[in-house]
Design a protein around this motif. Structure first.
Motif, PDB file in Angstrom:
ATOM      1  N   VAL A 175      49.619  46.206  35.456  1.00  0.00           N
ATOM      2  CA  VAL A 175      50.861  46.969  35.310  1.00  0.00           C
ATOM      3  C   VAL A 175      51.083  47.270  33.828  1.00  0.00           C
ATOM      4  O   VAL A 175      50.529  46.616  32.942  1.00  0.00           O
ATOM      5  N   TRP A 176      51.919  48.275  33.592  1.00  0.00           N
ATOM      6  CA  TRP A 176      52.309  48.547  32.207  1.00  0.00           C
ATOM      7  C   TRP A 176      53.392  47.564  31.764  1.00  0.00           C
ATOM      8  O   TRP A 176      53.360  47.019  30.673  1.00  0.00           O
ATOM      9  N   GLU A 177      54.336  47.326  32.689  1.00  0.00           N
ATOM     10  CA  GLU A 177      55.445  46.423  32.370  1.00  0.00           C
ATOM     11  C   GLU A 177      55.665  45.445  33.513  1.00  0.00           C
ATOM     12  O   GLU A 177      55.826  45.847  34.670  1.00  0.00           O
ATOM     13  N   HIS A 178      55.653  44.173  33.195  1.00  0.00           N
ATOM     14  CA  HIS A 178      55.890  43.132  34.197  1.00  0.00           C
ATOM     15  C   HIS A 178      57.388  42.856  34.291  1.00  0.00           C
ATOM     16  O   HIS A 178      58.005  42.366  33.347  1.00  0.00           O
ATOM     17  N   ASP A 179      58.005  43.190  35.420  1.00  0.00           N
ATOM     18  CA  ASP A 179      59.451  43.030  35.559  1.00  0.00           C
ATOM     19  C   ASP A 179      59.852  42.113  36.703  1.00  0.00           C
ATOM     20  O   ASP A 179      61.037  41.805  36.875  1.00  0.00           O
ATOM     21  N   ILE A 180      58.841  41.644  37.503  1.00  0.00           N
ATOM     22  CA  ILE A 180      59.168  40.759  38.631  1.00  0.00           C
ATOM     23  C   ILE A 180      57.894  40.068  39.103  1.00  0.00           C
ATOM     24  O   ILE A 180      56.794  40.625  38.990  1.00  0.00           O
ATOM     25  N   GLU A 181      58.025  38.846  39.584  1.00  0.00           N
ATOM     26  CA  GLU A 181      56.873  38.147  40.148  1.00  0.00           C
ATOM     27  C   GLU A 181      56.489  38.785  41.486  1.00  0.00           C
ATOM     28  O   GLU A 181      57.365  39.208  42.254  1.00  0.00           O
ATOM     29  N   VAL A 182      55.182  38.839  41.752  1.00  0.00           N
ATOM     30  CA  VAL A 182      54.683  39.503  42.960  1.00  0.00           C
ATOM     31  C   VAL A 182      53.881  38.507  43.788  1.00  0.00           C
ATOM     32  O   VAL A 182      53.093  37.721  43.252  1.00  0.00           O
ATOM     33  N   PHE A 183      54.088  38.572  45.117  1.00  0.00           N
ATOM     34  CA  PHE A 183      53.381  37.684  46.034  1.00  0.00           C
ATOM     35  C   PHE A 183      52.704  38.503  47.132  1.00  0.00           C
ATOM     36  O   PHE A 183      53.202  39.546  47.545  1.00  0.00           O
ATOM     37  N   ARG A 184      51.558  37.977  47.581  1.00  0.00           N
ATOM     38  CA  ARG A 184      50.856  38.625  48.696  1.00  0.00           C
ATOM     39  C   ARG A 184      51.599  38.367  49.995  1.00  0.00           C
ATOM     40  O   ARG A 184      52.621  37.681  50.023  1.00  0.00           O
ATOM     41  N   GLU A 185      51.008  38.907  51.082  1.00  0.00           N
ATOM     42  CA  GLU A 185      51.629  38.752  52.404  1.00  0.00           C
ATOM     43  C   GLU A 185      51.757  37.279  52.801  1.00  0.00           C
ATOM     44  O   GLU A 185      52.700  36.884  53.475  1.00  0.00           O
ATOM     45  N   ASP A 186      50.781  36.427  52.334  1.00  0.00           N
ATOM     46  CA  ASP A 186      50.819  35.004  52.678  1.00  0.00           C
ATOM     47  C   ASP A 186      51.623  34.177  51.671  1.00  0.00           C
ATOM     48  O   ASP A 186      51.549  32.950  51.654  1.00  0.00           O
ATOM     49  N   ASN A 187      52.368  34.904  50.800  1.00  0.00           N
ATOM     50  CA  ASN A 187      53.235  34.280  49.789  1.00  0.00           C
ATOM     51  C   ASN A 187      52.480  33.637  48.632  1.00  0.00           C
ATOM     52  O   ASN A 187      53.079  32.925  47.811  1.00  0.00           O
ATOM     53  N   SER A 188      51.192  33.867  48.525  1.00  0.00           N
ATOM     54  CA  SER A 188      50.440  33.364  47.366  1.00  0.00           C
ATOM     55  C   SER A 188      50.709  34.287  46.176  1.00  0.00           C
ATOM     56  O   SER A 188      50.813  35.503  46.333  1.00  0.00           O
ATOM     57  N   PRO A 189      50.852  33.714  44.979  1.00  0.00           N
ATOM     58  CA  PRO A 189      51.162  34.534  43.797  1.00  0.00           C
ATOM     59  C   PRO A 189      49.990  35.419  43.419  1.00  0.00           C
ATOM     60  O   PRO A 189      48.823  35.053  43.592  1.00  0.00           O
ATOM     61  N   LEU A 190      50.305  36.598  42.904  1.00  0.00           N
ATOM     62  CA  LEU A 190      49.277  37.567  42.515  1.00  0.00           C
ATOM     63  C   LEU A 190      49.163  37.585  40.996  1.00  0.00           C
ATOM     64  O   LEU A 190      50.159  37.769  40.286  1.00  0.00           O
ATOM     65  N   ALA A 191      47.942  37.383  40.496  1.00  0.00           N
ATOM     66  CA  ALA A 191      47.716  37.413  39.054  1.00  0.00           C
ATOM     67  C   ALA A 191      48.059  38.803  38.512  1.00  0.00           C
ATOM     68  O   ALA A 191      47.659  39.817  39.084  1.00  0.00           O
ATOM     69  N   THR A 192      48.811  38.848  37.423  1.00  0.00           N
ATOM     70  CA  THR A 192      49.296  40.118  36.873  1.00  0.00           C
ATOM     71  C   THR A 192      48.897  40.258  35.410  1.00  0.00           C
ATOM     72  O   THR A 192      49.086  39.333  34.609  1.00  0.00           O
ATOM     73  N   LEU A 193      48.364  41.436  35.073  1.00  0.00           N
ATOM     74  CA  LEU A 193      48.001  41.753  33.702  1.00  0.00           C
ATOM     75  C   LEU A 193      48.938  42.830  33.183  1.00  0.00           C
ATOM     76  O   LEU A 193      49.038  43.907  33.779  1.00  0.00           O
ATOM     77  N   GLN A 194      49.667  42.554  32.104  1.00  0.00           N
ATOM     78  CA  GLN A 194      50.580  43.526  31.516  1.00  0.00           C
ATOM     79  C   GLN A 194      49.827  44.301  30.430  1.00  0.00           C
ATOM     80  O   GLN A 194      49.585  43.795  29.338  1.00  0.00           O
ATOM     81  N   LEU A 195      49.503  45.562  30.732  1.00  0.00           N
ATOM     82  CA  LEU A 195      48.616  46.335  29.867  1.00  0.00           C
ATOM     83  C   LEU A 195      49.195  46.641  28.501  1.00  0.00           C
ATOM     84  O   LEU A 195      48.458  46.740  27.522  1.00  0.00           O
ATOM     85  N   LYS A 196      50.494  46.821  28.413  1.00  0.00           N
ATOM     86  CA  LYS A 196      51.065  47.254  27.135  1.00  0.00           C
ATOM     87  C   LYS A 196      50.825  46.234  26.023  1.00  0.00           C
ATOM     88  O   LYS A 196      50.926  46.570  24.842  1.00  0.00           O
ATOM     89  N   ASP A 197      50.463  45.010  26.401  1.00  0.00           N
ATOM     90  CA  ASP A 197      50.161  43.977  25.407  1.00  0.00           C
ATOM     91  C   ASP A 197      48.751  44.105  24.843  1.00  0.00           C
ATOM     92  O   ASP A 197      48.428  43.452  23.850  1.00  0.00           O
ATOM     93  N   PHE A 198      47.918  44.973  25.451  1.00  0.00           N
ATOM     94  CA  PHE A 198      46.503  45.003  25.082  1.00  0.00           C
ATOM     95  C   PHE A 198      45.979  46.408  24.777  1.00  0.00           C
ATOM     96  O   PHE A 198      44.773  46.636  24.762  1.00  0.00           O
TER      97      PHE A 198
END
Length: 430
Positions: free
Chosen positions: A88-111
């Protein structure tokens, strides 16, 4: 910010690739960015990533904001269960899959390199420009531009081939009929193109075949179907044509429903529908198997000879039925044949070769490059930025570039746009 830009950054690794970390601080090593998916489902298939020293294989989804995951209902879509990284460009909320497992998120604007981001904003940020890169277009390498124009030309051919395929289906694979309809549309040019096309669609080509050995009957057929024999005039040739058409119409049960009216207004006399229809009648009178001849011919000079036809004798002293004019030959000009080749013959040859399972790209390139560049507002504007259009290959490519890339802001999929961004990035790094 556009998602296309984020796709571009990820696909071409235009980020600080050796220092990536998720928003939770886990290291990310990109082994394979995956295959870009242009259909439904995750944006990149079959990526390979090492996240926190563990190898993952799966898909990557890209959004402007993390919350877009829920906005697009991905959490309830099985197609997204195999996503291993949310970019994502901006991380604004935690995201979970259908089974409620957390999804690893990369915030691009930092890189992202600041210079590249600035170039992106420069490319898309200014208003009142004819094309986004107009200030940089003249600096594009000629070799890069030449290769890009060739690709654009074939993209345009593929687009035209789709129209031909539709006509082929409608005609039950009768290539002669397809050529007939396309030539008619081309002869009408912009003003009467659709009217001439509707005229060609109003009758079976079988009727034309049966009359090809008689020029007068062909003219009667075309003028009658076009609605040009409905005026109240006592001109002898007109009355003779009307009599012939009245017989032909009954004989072949011809209908004129759906035929659009032809226009004379604001046309040069040589482009009057009367003149163009007489030329068409002469063309089909002279060439009984036009399609096979078109396929066999390869050189521009041969095409000039093939289409070197004139009107019937009546039209040498007329532009309309109502008024006589000074005698003149009204043959098809080379410039008109050039348009016919560009818009009808070359696309048809290309499409026919595809259906035969053969490639004639070299033949097509040689032919289109032997035709002079078209002249219109798009070509003039490009030439004002940089002299880039000398042949019809150039002009067709540039028309496609303007209408399909520039006007729709697809700069990130354009070779010129990529050169602009990459050059700015290199300048920042040196």
């Amino acid at each position: 910010m556009q998602e296309d830009f984020l796709h571009y950054l990820w696909k071409h690794k235009k980020i600080h690739i050796t220092h990536l970390k998720t928003v939770m601080g886990k290291t990310v090593v990109v082994k394979n960015v995956g295959t870009h998916n242009f259909n439904s489902g995750p944006d990149f298939f079959n990526a390979q990533l090492i996240i926190d020293n563990q190898l993952w294989a799966g898909n990557v989804e890209i959004h402007i904001k993390s919350s877009d995951w829920y906005l697009h209902n991905h959490e309830i879509d099985n197609a997204y269960n195999n996503v291993i990284l949310h970019v994502v460009w901006e991380h604004d909320i935690e995201v979970f899959r259908e089974d409620n497992s957390p999804l690893a998120t990369l915030q691009l604007k930092d890189f992202v390199n600041e210079g590249l981001l600035k170039s992106y904003k420069t490319l898309f940020g200014a208003d009142n420009r004819w094309i986004n890169c107009e200030n940089e277009f003249s600096n594009v390498n000629d070799f890069v531009l030449a290769n890009w124009k060739e690709r654009l030309f074939f993209e345009r051919l593929e687009q035209k081939a789709g129209v031909i395929d539709d006509l082929l289906t409608q005609s039950k694979n009768d290539w002669e009929t397809v050529l007939f309809k396309m030539i008619f549309k081309n002869f009408g040019l912009k003003v009467n193109g659709e009217a001439f096309f509707s005229l060609a669609n109003s009758m079976s080509f079988t009727v034309v075949r049966k009359m090809q050995n008689d020029l007068f009957k062909l003219e009667a057929l075309l003028f009658g179907q076009a609605g040009l024999l409905e005026n109240d005039t006592q001109e002898p040739y007109f009355l003779k044509l009307l009599k012939e058409y009245s017989f032909t119409k009954v004989k072949f049960n011809l209908k004129t429903i759906g035929v659009l009216p032809v226009q004379f207004f604001r046309l040069r006399p040589l482009n009057f529908p009367t003149i163009r229809l007489s030329q068409l009648a002469s063309l089909y009178f002279l060439h009984q198997n036009l399609f096979s001849k078109v396929i066999e011919i390869k050189s521009l000079d041969e095409f000039y000879k093939l289409f070197k036809v004139e009107t019937s004798s009546f039209w040498k002293t007329h532009y309309t039925f109502q008024k006589e004019s000074k005698p003149s030959n009204k043959g098809i000009s080379k410039s008109f044949i050039d348009l016919l080749l560009i818009n009808t013959i070359i696309p048809l040859k290309f499409c026919y070769a595809k259906h035969q399972g053969i490639s004639i790209q070299d033949e097509i390139l040689e032919l289109i490059a032997s035709i002079k560049s078209e002249k219109n507002n798009i070509i003039s504007a490009f030439n004002n930025l940089k002299p880039v259009s000398k042949t019809a290959l150039d002009s067709q490519a540039l028309i496609h570039l303007k209408t399909k890339y520039c006007d729709t802001n697809l700069c990130l999929k354009c070779a010129v746009g990529n050169v602009f961004l990459n050059n700015k990035l290199l300048n920042q790094e040196t």
